[in-house]
Scaffold this motif. Sequence first.
Motif, PDB file in Angstrom:
ATOM      1  N   GLN A 158      35.053  39.828  40.053  1.00 15.49           N
ATOM      2  CA  GLN A 158      36.081  40.785  40.245  1.00 15.49           C
ATOM      3  C   GLN A 158      36.179  41.837  38.945  1.00 15.49           C
ATOM      4  OE1 GLN A 158      39.467  38.897  41.559  1.00 15.49           O
ATOM      5  NE2 GLN A 158      38.944  38.867  43.616  1.00 15.49           N
TER       6      GLN A 158
ATOM      7  N   SER B   8      44.768  38.499  36.834  1.00 14.51           N
ATOM      8  CA  SER B   8      44.959  39.424  37.993  1.00 14.51           C
ATOM      9  C   SER B   8      45.866  40.427  37.219  1.00 14.51           C
ATOM     10  CB  SER B   8      45.477  38.814  39.229  1.00 14.51           C
ATOM     11  OG  SER B   8      45.917  39.933  39.901  1.00 14.51           O
TER      12      SER B   8
ATOM     13  N   ARG C  79      43.846  42.612  34.820  1.00 15.79           N
ATOM     14  CA  ARG C  79      42.977  43.399  35.483  1.00 15.79           C
ATOM     15  C   ARG C  79      43.479  44.687  35.771  1.00 15.79           C
ATOM     16  NH1 ARG C  79      41.738  43.807  40.789  1.00 15.79           N
ATOM     17  NH2 ARG C  79      42.919  41.728  41.175  1.00 15.79           N
TER      18      ARG C  79
END
Length: 133
Positions: A5, A40, A43
Motif C-alpha cells: 500500500q 495507516s 500513510r
Amino acid sequence: MVERQAKLKNINIIKEYGKDLPKVNVDRDQIIEVFINVISNARKAMPRGGELTIRSWLEDNYVTVEFRDTGIGIEPENISRVFDPFFTTHRPGESVGLGLSVSYGIIKRHKGEIEAKSKGRNKGASFIVKIPV
C-alpha cells in the motif's frame, strides 16, 4: 500488506530494526493492530508520498518502536488529543477517530507507553511505542 500500500502511495519505508532485541510478552494480533493503525495514519498524513522510518531499540527495559513520517505533522494544540476517542482531523467520512484511541488502550493493557510527537504543520510526526521486556 502495508509495504505494498505504501509503495502505491509513493511512500518509502525505511527499516532500522535493533539487533538481538529481547522478547516481549504481547498479544501478537493486538500489537499488529496498533502498528497498522499507526502506519495507516502515517500513510494518510503523506498524501503526496514521503518517507516512513520504522526504528526499534532497547531502552530502559522497554523494546521501543518509533514510526516517524515526513507528512503533514500534528498541530501543537492537537498533540495532546490524538489518543482521545473520536478525535480526528480528517474530513467527515474519512475516519471516526478511534484507531489511535484503541491503540492507546491496547498498549496500556500491555503495561506499555505510546506517545505522539510533532514539531507542527508540515514537519512530520513520530509515534513511539514502548513495550516492557
